[in-house]
Motif scaffolding. Structure first.
Motif, PDB file in Angstrom:
ATOM      1  N   LEU A 145      -0.060   7.968  55.992  1.00 47.44           N
ATOM      2  CA  LEU A 145       0.557   7.451  57.213  1.00 47.44           C
ATOM      3  C   LEU A 145       1.821   8.230  57.555  1.00 47.44           C
ATOM      4  N   ASP A 146       2.586   8.581  56.544  1.00 49.93           N
ATOM      5  CA  ASP A 146       3.812   9.353  56.754  1.00 49.93           C
ATOM      6  C   ASP A 146       4.253   9.911  55.415  1.00 49.93           C
ATOM      7  N   THR A 147       4.834  11.078  55.423  1.00 50.22           N
ATOM      8  CA  THR A 147       5.404  11.654  54.215  1.00 50.22           C
ATOM      9  C   THR A 147       6.909  11.473  54.305  1.00 50.22           C
ATOM     10  N   GLU A 148       7.439  10.605  53.482  1.00 44.79           N
ATOM     11  CA  GLU A 148       8.848  10.248  53.532  1.00 44.79           C
ATOM     12  C   GLU A 148       9.736  11.265  52.819  1.00 44.79           C
ATOM     13  N   TYR A 149       9.198  11.932  51.822  1.00 45.78           N
ATOM     14  CA  TYR A 149       9.996  12.896  51.063  1.00 45.78           C
ATOM     15  C   TYR A 149       9.073  13.971  50.524  1.00 45.78           C
ATOM     16  N   ARG A 150       9.502  15.203  50.643  1.00 42.62           N
ATOM     17  CA  ARG A 150       8.747  16.315  50.096  1.00 42.62           C
ATOM     18  C   ARG A 150       9.737  17.441  49.818  1.00 42.62           C
ATOM     19  N   THR A 151       9.580  18.091  48.693  1.00 42.85           N
ATOM     20  CA  THR A 151      10.419  19.221  48.382  1.00 42.85           C
ATOM     21  C   THR A 151       9.619  20.244  47.593  1.00 42.85           C
ATOM     22  N   HIS A 152      10.024  21.474  47.705  1.00 39.61           N
ATOM     23  CA  HIS A 152       9.459  22.536  46.883  1.00 39.61           C
ATOM     24  C   HIS A 152      10.483  22.996  45.857  1.00 39.61           C
ATOM     25  N   GLU A 153      11.665  22.410  45.930  1.00 39.52           N
ATOM     26  CA  GLU A 153      12.739  22.807  45.030  1.00 39.52           C
ATOM     27  C   GLU A 153      12.611  22.094  43.692  1.00 39.52           C
ATOM     28  N   LEU A 154      12.677  22.854  42.615  1.00 35.20           N
ATOM     29  CA  LEU A 154      12.680  22.298  41.270  1.00 35.20           C
ATOM     30  C   LEU A 154      14.114  22.328  40.754  1.00 35.20           C
ATOM     31  N   PRO A 155      14.483  21.361  39.923  1.00 41.19           N
ATOM     32  CA  PRO A 155      15.826  21.389  39.358  1.00 41.19           C
ATOM     33  C   PRO A 155      15.944  22.535  38.351  1.00 41.19           C
ATOM     34  N   VAL A 156      16.801  23.484  38.647  1.00 42.04           N
ATOM     35  CA  VAL A 156      17.006  24.617  37.719  1.00 42.04           C
ATOM     36  C   VAL A 156      18.452  24.696  37.296  1.00 42.04           C
TER      37      VAL A 156
END
Length: 149
Positions: free
Chosen positions: A138-149
């Protein structure tokens, strides 16, 4: 590969903006551009950096519908199924999983008619396919490609 604080700073900068100039990264971490270039090249060669990609908005190019699809595949037919699934337009991500589903995918389609076509005419015809569950996003509320480095 062991990453030091400088490698991590470079990775953070590239995750924020993969188009950032090496000279800008060098300025931020107080290092020469040549050293940043060498480090990035080493991170690429070691497989830490896998590539650089544009983050394209699916809706902006006509894919207004997204779904998560769980698939069950006959045991021993997974490789066959994966090869076929990878070739289907609209399949964005394929993940092998444990639990109820052997494969979990994210798919995109312009509308429900095309999603139905994708599911029944393409995915359900994959050799070894036995069962699926489709969950429309229905909706994507959060998305990231960043990993914690």
């Amino acid at each position: 590969m062991d990453l030091d604080d400088t490698d991590r700073a470079i990775l953070r900068a590239l995750q924020e903006d993969a188009r950032v100039a090496f000279s800008e990264i060098a300025r931020r971490i107080d290092m020469s551009s040549a050293t940043v270039h060498d480090r990035v090249k080493r991170l690429e060669e070691e497989g830490v950096i896998r590539g650089y990609h544009a983050d394209v908005n699916p809706e902006a190019i006509g894919y207004g519908l997204s779904a998560i699809v769980g698939l069950r595949v006959e045991q021993g037919r997974e490789d066959e199924a994966l090869d076929l699934l990878k070739s289907i337009d609209g399949v964005q991500e394929i993940t092998l999983t444990t639990g109820e589903w052997d494969i979990v995918m994210r798919v995109y389609a312009p509308d429900t008619a095309k999603l139905r076509e994708l599911m029944f005419d393409r995915i359900a015809q994959v050799e070894g396919f036995s069962r699926s569950q489709t969950m429309v996003v229905l909706d994507t509320e959060y998305r990231t490609h960043e990993l914690p480095v």
